[in-house]
Design a protein around this motif. Structure first.
Motif, PDB file in Angstrom:
ATOM      1  N   GLY A   1       6.502   0.824  -4.220  1.00 40.72           N
ATOM      2  CA  GLY A   1       5.330   1.574  -4.658  1.00 40.72           C
ATOM      3  C   GLY A   1       5.254   2.949  -4.013  1.00 40.72           C
ATOM      4  N   ARG A   2       5.542   3.000  -2.739  1.00 48.13           N
ATOM      5  CA  ARG A   2       5.516   4.293  -2.045  1.00 48.13           C
ATOM      6  C   ARG A   2       6.611   5.229  -2.556  1.00 48.13           C
ATOM      7  NH1 ARG A   2       3.625   0.884   2.332  1.00 48.13           N
ATOM      8  NH2 ARG A   2       1.582   1.637   2.985  1.00 48.13           N
ATOM      9  N   VAL A   3       7.779   4.670  -2.840  1.00 48.70           N
ATOM     10  CA  VAL A   3       8.878   5.481  -3.377  1.00 48.70           C
ATOM     11  C   VAL A   3       8.494   6.046  -4.745  1.00 48.70           C
ATOM     12  CG1 VAL A   3      11.244   5.379  -4.266  1.00 48.70           C
ATOM     13  CG2 VAL A   3      10.706   4.346  -2.064  1.00 48.70           C
ATOM     14  N   GLU A   4       7.971   5.194  -5.619  1.00 42.18           N
ATOM     15  CA  GLU A   4       7.571   5.647  -6.958  1.00 42.18           C
ATOM     16  C   GLU A   4       6.434   6.662  -6.879  1.00 42.18           C
ATOM     17  OE1 GLU A   4       9.073   5.071  -9.965  1.00 42.18           O
ATOM     18  OE2 GLU A   4      10.573   4.208  -8.627  1.00 42.18           O
ATOM     19  N   GLN A   5       5.537   6.458  -5.940  1.00 42.50           N
ATOM     20  CA  GLN A   5       4.424   7.385  -5.757  1.00 42.50           C
ATOM     21  C   GLN A   5       4.956   8.763  -5.360  1.00 42.50           C
ATOM     22  OE1 GLN A   5       1.616   5.787  -2.964  1.00 42.50           O
ATOM     23  NE2 GLN A   5      -0.004   7.177  -3.565  1.00 42.50           N
ATOM     24  N   ALA A   6       5.927   8.791  -4.462  1.00 42.22           N
ATOM     25  CA  ALA A   6       6.503  10.063  -4.018  1.00 42.22           C
ATOM     26  C   ALA A   6       7.285  10.735  -5.151  1.00 42.22           C
ATOM     27  CB  ALA A   6       7.413   9.836  -2.822  1.00 42.22           C
ATOM     28  N   LYS A   7       8.079   9.951  -5.887  1.00 39.68           N
ATOM     29  CA  LYS A   7       8.842  10.523  -7.003  1.00 39.68           C
ATOM     30  C   LYS A   7       7.910  11.085  -8.060  1.00 39.68           C
ATOM     31  CE  LYS A   7      11.761   7.408  -8.510  1.00 39.68           C
ATOM     32  NZ  LYS A   7      12.741   6.349  -8.764  1.00 39.68           N
ATOM     33  N   GLY A   8       6.828  10.382  -8.327  1.00 41.20           N
ATOM     34  CA  GLY A   8       5.852  10.853  -9.309  1.00 41.20           C
ATOM     35  C   GLY A   8       5.183  12.142  -8.867  1.00 41.20           C
ATOM     36  N   ALA A   9       4.868  12.224  -7.579  1.00 41.88           N
ATOM     37  CA  ALA A   9       4.235  13.437  -7.053  1.00 41.88           C
ATOM     38  C   ALA A   9       5.167  14.634  -7.188  1.00 41.88           C
ATOM     39  CB  ALA A   9       3.834  13.234  -5.598  1.00 41.88           C
TER      40      ALA A   9
ATOM     41  N   LYS B   1       1.192   3.944  -6.841  1.00 39.78           N
ATOM     42  CA  LYS B   1       0.024   3.661  -6.011  1.00 39.78           C
ATOM     43  C   LYS B   1      -0.491   2.251  -6.282  1.00 39.78           C
ATOM     44  CE  LYS B   1      -4.289   5.854  -4.620  1.00 39.78           C
ATOM     45  NZ  LYS B   1      -5.165   7.015  -4.831  1.00 39.78           N
ATOM     46  N   ALA B   2      -0.522   1.854  -7.553  1.00 39.05           N
ATOM     47  CA  ALA B   2      -0.970   0.509  -7.920  1.00 39.05           C
ATOM     48  C   ALA B   2      -0.032  -0.553  -7.338  1.00 39.05           C
ATOM     49  CB  ALA B   2      -1.057   0.372  -9.432  1.00 39.05           C
ATOM     50  N   GLU B   3       1.267  -0.298  -7.410  1.00 35.84           N
ATOM     51  CA  GLU B   3       2.228  -1.261  -6.867  1.00 35.84           C
ATOM     52  C   GLU B   3       2.093  -1.363  -5.346  1.00 35.84           C
ATOM     53  OE1 GLU B   3       6.934  -2.508  -6.976  1.00 35.84           O
ATOM     54  OE2 GLU B   3       6.327  -0.632  -7.913  1.00 35.84           O
ATOM     55  N   LYS B   4       1.883  -0.222  -4.695  1.00 31.19           N
ATOM     56  CA  LYS B   4       1.691  -0.223  -3.247  1.00 31.19           C
ATOM     57  C   LYS B   4       0.437  -1.014  -2.885  1.00 31.19           C
ATOM     58  CE  LYS B   4      -0.539   2.978  -1.074  1.00 31.19           C
ATOM     59  NZ  LYS B   4      -1.566   2.317  -0.277  1.00 31.19           N
ATOM     60  N   ASN B   5      -0.635  -0.813  -3.633  1.00 31.99           N
ATOM     61  CA  ASN B   5      -1.873  -1.545  -3.368  1.00 31.99           C
ATOM     62  C   ASN B   5      -1.695  -3.043  -3.585  1.00 31.99           C
ATOM     63  OD1 ASN B   5      -3.237   0.783  -2.673  1.00 31.99           O
ATOM     64  ND2 ASN B   5      -4.089   1.090  -4.698  1.00 31.99           N
ATOM     65  N   PHE B   6      -0.913  -3.415  -4.608  1.00 33.34           N
ATOM     66  CA  PHE B   6      -0.604  -4.824  -4.836  1.00 33.34           C
ATOM     67  C   PHE B   6       0.156  -5.390  -3.635  1.00 33.34           C
ATOM     68  CE2 PHE B   6       2.502  -8.003  -6.358  1.00 33.34           C
ATOM     69  CZ  PHE B   6       1.618  -9.003  -6.715  1.00 33.34           C
ATOM     70  N   GLY B   7       1.131  -4.636  -3.152  1.00 34.09           N
ATOM     71  CA  GLY B   7       1.891  -5.069  -1.978  1.00 34.09           C
ATOM     72  C   GLY B   7       1.017  -5.191  -0.745  1.00 34.09           C
ATOM     73  N   ASP B   8       0.088  -4.253  -0.584  1.00 38.27           N
ATOM     74  CA  ASP B   8      -0.850  -4.322   0.543  1.00 38.27           C
ATOM     75  C   ASP B   8      -1.697  -5.585   0.450  1.00 38.27           C
ATOM     76  OD1 ASP B   8       0.104  -1.862   1.444  1.00 38.27           O
ATOM     77  OD2 ASP B   8      -1.605  -0.726   0.667  1.00 38.27           O
ATOM     78  N   ALA B   9      -2.179  -5.902  -0.751  1.00 43.88           N
ATOM     79  CA  ALA B   9      -2.995  -7.103  -0.956  1.00 43.88           C
ATOM     80  C   ALA B   9      -2.194  -8.367  -0.668  1.00 43.88           C
ATOM     81  CB  ALA B   9      -3.544  -7.130  -2.376  1.00 43.88           C
ATOM     82  N   ARG B  10      -0.937  -8.387  -1.117  1.00 42.60           N
ATOM     83  CA  ARG B  10      -0.064  -9.542  -0.838  1.00 42.60           C
ATOM     84  C   ARG B  10       0.108  -9.739   0.661  1.00 42.60           C
ATOM     85  NH1 ARG B  10       5.674  -9.437  -3.498  1.00 42.60           N
ATOM     86  NH2 ARG B  10       6.000 -10.944  -1.862  1.00 42.60           N
ATOM     87  N   GLU B  11       0.351  -8.635   1.354  1.00 41.50           N
ATOM     88  CA  GLU B  11       0.564  -8.687   2.800  1.00 41.50           C
ATOM     89  C   GLU B  11      -0.714  -9.176   3.509  1.00 41.50           C
ATOM     90  OE1 GLU B  11       3.414  -8.298   5.788  1.00 41.50           O
ATOM     91  OE2 GLU B  11       3.679  -7.962   3.648  1.00 41.50           O
TER      92      GLU B  11
END
Length: 65
Positions: free
Chosen positions: A8-16, A42-52
């Protein structure tokens, strides 16, 4: 840190980067594509945060037993 957080963080950076590049060259399509990719990351990162968080809470509950 799980794979969703990293991806998620990688995709967020590439998108930015795409969003800024699109804005710099006046390409609205690239800018929009970057914005979508950034928000999906960002959505994927938030999903990962919730999983963690859920995993940590489950571990704490087991430890209390």
């Amino acid at each position: 840190m799980n794979k969703n957080q990293v991806s998620g963080r990688v995709e967020q950076a590439k998108g930015a980067v795409k969003e800024v590049a699109g804005k710099a060259v006046g390409n609205a399509s690239l800018q929009a594509e970057g914005n979508v990719q950034k928000n999906m990351g960002k959505a994927e990162k938030n999903f990962g945060d919730a999983r963690e968080h859920a995993k940590d809470k489950a571990k704490d509950a087991v430890d209390k037993l």
